[in-house]
Scaffold this active site. Structure first.
Site, PDB file in Angstrom:
ATOM      1  N   TYR A  27       0.833  -1.199   0.000  1.00  0.00           N
ATOM      2  CA  TYR A  27       0.000   0.000   0.000  1.00  0.00           C
ATOM      3  C   TYR A  27       0.873   1.258   0.000  1.00  0.00           C
ATOM      4  CZ  TYR A  27      -2.998   3.704   1.851  1.00  0.00           C
ATOM      5  OH  TYR A  27      -3.659   4.888   2.048  1.00  0.00           O
ATOM      6  N   GLN A  69     -14.664   3.590  10.093  1.00  0.00           N
ATOM      7  CA  GLN A  69     -15.355   2.857  11.149  1.00  0.00           C
ATOM      8  C   GLN A  69     -14.704   3.046  12.519  1.00  0.00           C
ATOM      9  OE1 GLN A  69     -16.639  -1.130  10.306  1.00  0.00           O
ATOM     10  NE2 GLN A  69     -16.642  -0.781   8.105  1.00  0.00           N
ATOM     11  N   ILE A  71     -11.659   2.250  13.455  1.00  0.00           N
ATOM     12  CA  ILE A  71     -10.734   1.178  13.824  1.00  0.00           C
ATOM     13  C   ILE A  71      -9.353   1.744  14.145  1.00  0.00           C
ATOM     14  CG2 ILE A  71      -9.556  -0.903  12.986  1.00  0.00           C
ATOM     15  CD1 ILE A  71     -12.216  -1.447  11.386  1.00  0.00           C
ATOM     16  N   ASN A  99       0.284  10.256   2.951  1.00  0.00           N
ATOM     17  CA  ASN A  99      -0.847   9.598   3.618  1.00  0.00           C
ATOM     18  C   ASN A  99      -1.575  10.604   4.520  1.00  0.00           C
ATOM     19  OD1 ASN A  99      -2.657   7.889   4.835  1.00  0.00           O
ATOM     20  ND2 ASN A  99      -1.150   6.305   5.308  1.00  0.00           N
ATOM     21  N   TYR A 106      -3.938  11.190  13.243  1.00  0.00           N
ATOM     22  CA  TYR A 106      -2.997  11.319  14.361  1.00  0.00           C
ATOM     23  C   TYR A 106      -3.113  12.696  15.003  1.00  0.00           C
ATOM     24  CZ  TYR A 106      -0.903   7.190  12.140  1.00  0.00           C
ATOM     25  OH  TYR A 106      -0.683   5.969  11.577  1.00  0.00           O
ATOM     26  N   GLU A 118       9.437  20.199  15.563  1.00  0.00           N
ATOM     27  CA  GLU A 118      10.832  20.137  15.983  1.00  0.00           C
ATOM     28  C   GLU A 118      11.807  19.921  14.836  1.00  0.00           C
ATOM     29  OE1 GLU A 118      11.165  17.193  19.074  1.00  0.00           O
ATOM     30  OE2 GLU A 118       9.545  18.081  20.244  1.00  0.00           O
TER      31      GLU A 118
END
Length: 136
Positions: A27, A69, A71, A99, A106, A118
Protein backbone atom coordinates in the site's frame (compact mmCIF):
# COMPACT_ATOMS: atom_id res chain seq x y z
CA UNK A 1 -20.33 -1.70 11.33
CA UNK A 2 -17.58 -4.17 12.10
CA UNK A 3 -16.88 -5.41 15.61
CA UNK A 4 -13.27 -5.03 16.71
CA UNK A 5 -11.26 -6.76 19.42
CA UNK A 6 -7.69 -5.67 20.10
CA UNK A 7 -5.43 -8.13 21.91
CA UNK A 8 -1.79 -8.87 22.46
CA UNK A 9 -0.29 -10.91 19.66
CA UNK A 10 0.54 -14.58 20.17
CA UNK A 11 3.44 -16.41 18.62
CA UNK A 12 1.08 -18.29 16.31
CA UNK A 13 -0.01 -14.90 14.84
CA UNK A 14 3.43 -14.32 13.26
CA UNK A 15 2.44 -15.64 9.82
CA UNK A 16 -0.57 -13.34 9.65
CA UNK A 17 1.42 -10.40 11.05
CA UNK A 18 4.03 -10.84 8.31
CA UNK A 19 1.25 -10.96 5.72
CA UNK A 20 -0.12 -7.66 7.08
CA UNK A 21 3.35 -6.10 7.07
CA UNK A 22 3.70 -7.03 3.40
CA UNK A 23 0.23 -5.69 2.56
CA UNK A 24 1.02 -2.39 4.30
CA UNK A 25 4.34 -2.13 2.48
CA UNK A 26 2.56 -2.72 -0.83
CA UNK A 27 0.00 0.00 0.00
CA UNK A 28 2.85 2.37 0.89
CA UNK A 29 4.71 1.44 -2.32
CA UNK A 30 7.61 0.08 -0.25
CA UNK A 31 7.37 -3.68 -0.83
CA UNK A 32 11.08 -3.91 -1.62
CA UNK A 33 11.90 -2.81 1.94
CA UNK A 34 10.26 -5.78 3.70
CA UNK A 35 13.21 -7.90 4.75
CA UNK A 36 11.92 -9.61 7.91
CA UNK A 37 11.02 -13.29 8.03
CA UNK A 38 8.41 -15.08 10.10
CA UNK A 39 11.26 -16.65 12.10
CA UNK A 40 12.72 -13.21 12.89
CA UNK A 41 9.29 -11.98 14.00
CA UNK A 42 9.05 -14.94 16.35
CA UNK A 43 12.52 -14.34 17.78
CA UNK A 44 12.14 -10.57 18.14
CA UNK A 45 8.61 -10.61 19.52
CA UNK A 46 8.37 -13.81 21.50
CA UNK A 47 11.92 -14.77 22.41
CA UNK A 48 13.59 -14.47 25.79
CA UNK A 49 13.79 -10.66 25.62
CA UNK A 50 11.10 -9.46 23.21
CA UNK A 51 12.12 -6.39 21.20
CA UNK A 52 8.58 -5.15 20.64
CA UNK A 53 5.03 -5.52 21.88
CA UNK A 54 2.63 -6.36 19.08
CA UNK A 55 -1.12 -5.93 19.15
CA UNK A 56 -3.58 -7.67 16.84
CA UNK A 57 -6.89 -6.15 15.83
CA UNK A 58 -9.47 -8.82 15.09
CA UNK A 59 -12.26 -7.38 12.97
CA UNK A 60 -15.47 -9.40 12.83
CA UNK A 61 -16.90 -9.84 10.34
CA UNK A 62 -14.21 -8.75 7.91
CA UNK A 63 -16.07 -6.29 5.65
CA UNK A 64 -14.59 -5.04 2.39
CA UNK A 65 -14.17 -1.35 3.26
CA UNK A 66 -12.89 -0.61 6.75
CA UNK A 67 -12.15 3.12 6.54
CA UNK A 68 -14.40 5.41 8.50
CA UNK A 69 -15.36 2.86 11.15
CA UNK A 70 -13.05 4.18 13.89
CA UNK A 71 -10.73 1.18 13.82
CA UNK A 72 -7.56 3.29 13.60
CA UNK A 73 -8.63 5.38 16.58
CA UNK A 74 -9.39 2.26 18.62
CA UNK A 75 -5.99 0.78 17.82
CA UNK A 76 -4.14 3.97 18.75
CA UNK A 77 -6.08 4.23 22.02
CA UNK A 78 -5.12 0.64 22.84
CA UNK A 79 -1.47 1.36 22.04
CA UNK A 80 -1.62 4.32 24.45
CA UNK A 81 -3.12 2.09 27.14
CA UNK A 82 -0.46 -0.62 26.71
CA UNK A 83 2.36 1.95 26.57
CA UNK A 84 1.21 3.58 29.81
CA UNK A 85 0.87 0.17 31.48
CA UNK A 86 4.49 -0.58 30.49
CA UNK A 87 5.72 2.72 31.95
CA UNK A 88 6.21 4.59 28.67
CA UNK A 89 5.79 8.35 28.59
CA UNK A 90 5.28 8.53 24.82
CA UNK A 91 4.99 6.48 21.66
CA UNK A 92 5.86 7.43 18.12
CA UNK A 93 4.33 6.68 14.76
CA UNK A 94 5.81 6.97 11.29
CA UNK A 95 3.68 8.03 8.36
CA UNK A 96 4.54 8.77 4.75
CA UNK A 97 4.04 12.37 3.69
CA UNK A 98 1.38 11.45 1.10
CA UNK A 99 -0.85 9.60 3.62
CA UNK A 100 -2.91 12.63 4.60
CA UNK A 101 -5.73 10.55 6.13
CA UNK A 102 -3.34 9.05 8.66
CA UNK A 103 -1.69 12.41 9.36
CA UNK A 104 -5.09 14.00 9.95
CA UNK A 105 -6.15 11.13 12.25
CA UNK A 106 -3.00 11.32 14.36
CA UNK A 107 -3.33 15.09 14.72
CA UNK A 108 -7.05 14.80 15.56
CA UNK A 109 -6.16 12.35 18.35
CA UNK A 110 -3.61 14.80 19.78
CA UNK A 111 -0.31 13.61 18.30
CA UNK A 112 2.34 16.25 17.76
CA UNK A 113 3.86 16.31 14.25
CA UNK A 114 7.57 16.38 15.08
CA UNK A 115 8.49 17.26 11.51
CA UNK A 116 6.56 20.51 11.87
CA UNK A 117 7.20 21.16 15.57
CA UNK A 118 10.83 20.14 15.98
CA UNK A 119 12.16 19.48 12.49
CA UNK A 120 12.91 15.80 13.16
CA UNK A 121 13.86 13.59 10.24
CA UNK A 122 13.74 9.82 10.43
CA UNK A 123 16.87 7.84 9.51
CA UNK A 124 17.44 4.13 9.01
CA UNK A 125 20.65 2.11 8.97
CA UNK A 126 20.31 -0.94 6.69
CA UNK A 127 22.01 -4.24 7.49
CA UNK A 128 24.96 -3.81 5.11
CA UNK A 129 25.79 -0.40 6.56
CA UNK A 130 25.37 -1.81 10.08
CA UNK A 131 27.87 -4.57 9.25
CA UNK A 132 30.32 -2.01 7.90
CA UNK A 133 29.94 0.15 11.02
CA UNK A 134 30.40 -2.90 13.25
CA UNK A 135 33.46 -4.04 11.28
CA UNK A 136 31.87 -7.30 10.13
Amino acid sequence: MASIRIRGAKEEDCGEILKLIRELAEYEKLSDQVKISEEALRADGFGENPFYHCLVAEILPAPGELQGQGIGSKIIKKVAEVALDKGCSQFRLAVLDWNQKAIDLYKALGAQDLTEAEGWHSFRFEEEVMKKLAGR
